[in-house]
Motif scaffolding. Sequence first.
Motif, mmCIF file in Angstrom:
data_model
loop_
_atom_site.group_PDB
_atom_site.id
_atom_site.type_symbol
_atom_site.label_atom_id
_atom_site.label_comp_id
_atom_site.label_asym_id
_atom_site.label_seq_id
_atom_site.Cartn_x
_atom_site.Cartn_y
_atom_site.Cartn_z
ATOM 1 N N VAL A 183 -5.468 3.722 -2.403
ATOM 2 C CA VAL A 183 -4.996 2.418 -2.850
ATOM 3 C C VAL A 183 -5.874 1.353 -2.196
ATOM 4 O O VAL A 183 -6.446 1.574 -1.128
ATOM 5 N N ALA A 184 -6.003 0.203 -2.851
ATOM 6 C CA ALA A 184 -6.916 -0.822 -2.356
ATOM 7 C C ALA A 184 -6.452 -2.191 -2.832
ATOM 8 O O ALA A 184 -5.713 -2.308 -3.809
ATOM 9 N N LEU A 185 -6.910 -3.217 -2.123
ATOM 10 C CA LEU A 185 -6.625 -4.598 -2.503
ATOM 11 C C LEU A 185 -7.848 -5.168 -3.212
ATOM 12 O O LEU A 185 -8.952 -5.166 -2.666
ATOM 13 N N SER A 186 -7.633 -5.660 -4.423
ATOM 14 C CA SER A 186 -8.699 -6.316 -5.181
ATOM 15 C C SER A 186 -8.177 -7.683 -5.597
ATOM 16 O O SER A 186 -7.359 -7.790 -6.509
ATOM 17 N N ARG A 201 -4.387 -8.056 -6.430
ATOM 18 C CA ARG A 201 -3.844 -6.863 -7.070
ATOM 19 C C ARG A 201 -4.052 -5.625 -6.208
ATOM 20 O O ARG A 201 -5.069 -5.486 -5.536
ATOM 21 N N ILE A 202 -3.066 -4.723 -6.266
ATOM 22 C CA ILE A 202 -3.237 -3.410 -5.657
ATOM 23 C C ILE A 202 -3.739 -2.468 -6.738
ATOM 24 O O ILE A 202 -3.119 -2.329 -7.801
ATOM 25 N N VAL A 203 -4.872 -1.832 -6.485
ATOM 26 C CA VAL A 203 -5.507 -0.940 -7.449
ATOM 27 C C VAL A 203 -5.767 0.398 -6.767
ATOM 28 O O VAL A 203 -5.449 0.594 -5.593
ATOM 29 N N THR A 204 -6.354 1.325 -7.491
ATOM 30 C CA THR A 204 -6.826 2.567 -6.882
ATOM 31 C C THR A 204 -8.342 2.647 -7.024
ATOM 32 O O THR A 204 -8.913 2.146 -7.985
ATOM 33 N N PHE A 262 0.829 -1.206 0.000
ATOM 34 C CA PHE A 262 0.000 0.000 0.000
ATOM 35 C C PHE A 262 0.870 1.266 0.000
ATOM 36 O O PHE A 262 0.575 2.238 -0.703
ATOM 37 N N GLY A 263 1.933 1.271 0.816
ATOM 38 C CA GLY A 263 2.789 2.451 0.892
ATOM 39 C C GLY A 263 3.425 2.787 -0.435
ATOM 40 O O GLY A 263 3.437 3.957 -0.869
ATOM 41 N N ALA A 264 3.962 1.753 -1.105
ATOM 42 C CA ALA A 264 4.588 1.974 -2.404
ATOM 43 C C ALA A 264 3.558 2.423 -3.433
ATOM 44 O O ALA A 264 3.801 3.350 -4.229
ATOM 45 N N ALA A 265 2.390 1.783 -3.433
ATOM 46 C CA ALA A 265 1.353 2.115 -4.405
ATOM 47 C C ALA A 265 0.812 3.528 -4.195
ATOM 48 O O ALA A 265 0.436 4.208 -5.160
ATOM 49 N N ALA A 266 0.763 3.973 -2.941
ATOM 50 C CA ALA A 266 0.284 5.331 -2.662
ATOM 51 C C ALA A 266 1.218 6.373 -3.261
ATOM 52 O O ALA A 266 0.775 7.395 -3.799
ATOM 53 N N VAL A 267 2.513 6.122 -3.175
ATOM 54 C CA VAL A 267 3.477 7.036 -3.792
ATOM 55 C C VAL A 267 3.304 7.043 -5.305
ATOM 56 O O VAL A 267 3.294 8.111 -5.941
#
Length: 341
Positions: free
Chosen positions: A306-309, A312-315, A289-294
């Motif tokens: 950011v979210a878990l689906s 997969r990490i999605v937005t 989540f931290g990496a995906a938020a950046v």
Amino acid sequence: MPRFGILTSGGDCPGLNAVIRSAHIRVDREYGGTLVGFRNGWRGVLDDDAVEITEEITHGIAGMGGTILGTSRTNPAEGTGALGRVRRTLEDNALDGLIAVGGEGSLSAAHALRGAGVKVVGVPKTIDNDLNGTDYSFGFDTAVQIATDAMDRLLTTGASHARCMIAEVMGRNSGWIALHAGIATGAHAVLIPEHPVSVDQIVEWVESARNRGQAPLVVVAEGFPLEGDGIFHPRGTEASGRPRLGGIGERLAPLLEKRTGIETRATTLGHIQRGGTPTAYDRVLGARFGAAAVDAAVAGEWGKMVALSGERIVTADLSEAIGSIKRISAERYDRAAVCFG
């Protein structure tokens, strides 16, 4: 080079430090930028209480509970001049935007600020797993594991004394922790806010276990509305006006003892579910989540979280996470209830 702020807001949660560390590594090593941390949640943004996140600060924190930045329940969307103070802090620190890590209340504030033009990306955080828009939030797995460990111990002491043991867990108005931990321990009854049952039904489950020679284990979520009483909150309200939950286990114990004749004891697990070392799953999810938020901030996906689906990490839009909680379906509860008693 990008320069983002990050804050952790609301109740603390295992995995927060993994988010902070991962976000720092991503912005530093991938984008050559800087991450600035605000102490004590949104209060730090309002007060411009900031510290630059460095390699030295984040070294070894992935497995630590709590948050090195501290937290609070301050709402930046309330109060005279609050919006101006937020904007001024972003300007004074030359920030390109904010990464807000929080639950429903914190993300509601982030959504409101985005509506006022503030550049913000959300990271969903709660042990309750009650946020819409994401399959799971980090912190939940740790809370369930802590609750499960405690219930395993309650089962053995209950069996030694032929007692009925009640374990009260957190979750506010959702029963995710109660249901998952209850299934994991083979509890004889799991009581959750989404699907209230009568005292008669609880008694039936407890007596069924006793009649098979077992010491009954009852798991109850803190927001379970006891028949005739509604949600039990003898401790009054929090500063935000929400009921301060806790105590339903102690309320239920004498009722079951009187109805069944079985000596009954209640244990409230409370804040131990939020403290201590996060599980490997929560560390990994927090890091992702931290990496995906950046990445989302660099891409200018403001107003997203950011979210878990699946895997997969999605937005997703922040609006998906607020306004209502993620509830346990009747089908899911009914399937679990087949094993009760």
